[in-house]
Design an enzyme around this catalytic site. Sequence first.
Site, PDB file in Angstrom:
ATOM      1  N   CYS A   1       0.669  -1.106   0.179  1.00 48.14           N
ATOM      2  CA  CYS A   1      -0.147  -0.132  -0.028  1.00 48.14           C
ATOM      3  C   CYS A   1       0.856   1.224  -0.106  1.00 48.14           C
ATOM      4  O   CYS A   1       1.531   1.576   0.839  1.00 48.14           O
ATOM      5  CB  CYS A   1      -0.791   0.109   1.180  1.00 48.14           C
TER       6      CYS A   1
ATOM      7  N   CYS B   1       0.104   3.882   2.745  1.00 44.37           N
ATOM      8  CA  CYS B   1       0.352   3.407   3.928  1.00 44.37           C
ATOM      9  C   CYS B   1       1.941   3.575   4.333  1.00 44.37           C
ATOM     10  O   CYS B   1       2.221   3.926   5.363  1.00 44.37           O
ATOM     11  CB  CYS B   1       0.245   1.769   4.043  1.00 44.37           C
TER      12      CYS B   1
END
Length: 108
Positions: free
Chosen positions: A33, A36
């Site tokens: 991600c 993230c």
Amino acid sequence: MSDLMKHVTDADFQSEVLEAEGPVLVDFWAAWCGPCKMIAPILDEMAAEYGDQLKICKMDVDASRETPMKYNVRGIPTLIIFKGGDVDSMKVGAVSRKQLKEFIDAAV
């Protein structure tokens, strides 16, 4: 990731997060991600800045699937602040340092 943050799993979520003394921010994330990865250094800074006022944990949604399902984590990163074993507040998506600080300040 700094030593100030703890990785949690489905197995230790109860003891590390729900039974914690003070507020706990859990970052639900995954290695693939991009957003993230973007907020990870900011979370490190917050862990250092807030010290004992706030515990910050990370949960890999690919490695631990039960807990994210239980809390309806549908997008990542999802940040949830728990107090006394209950969800206090939630934010989905990447946030700026300022937004993260405001989110935390509202809870601690």
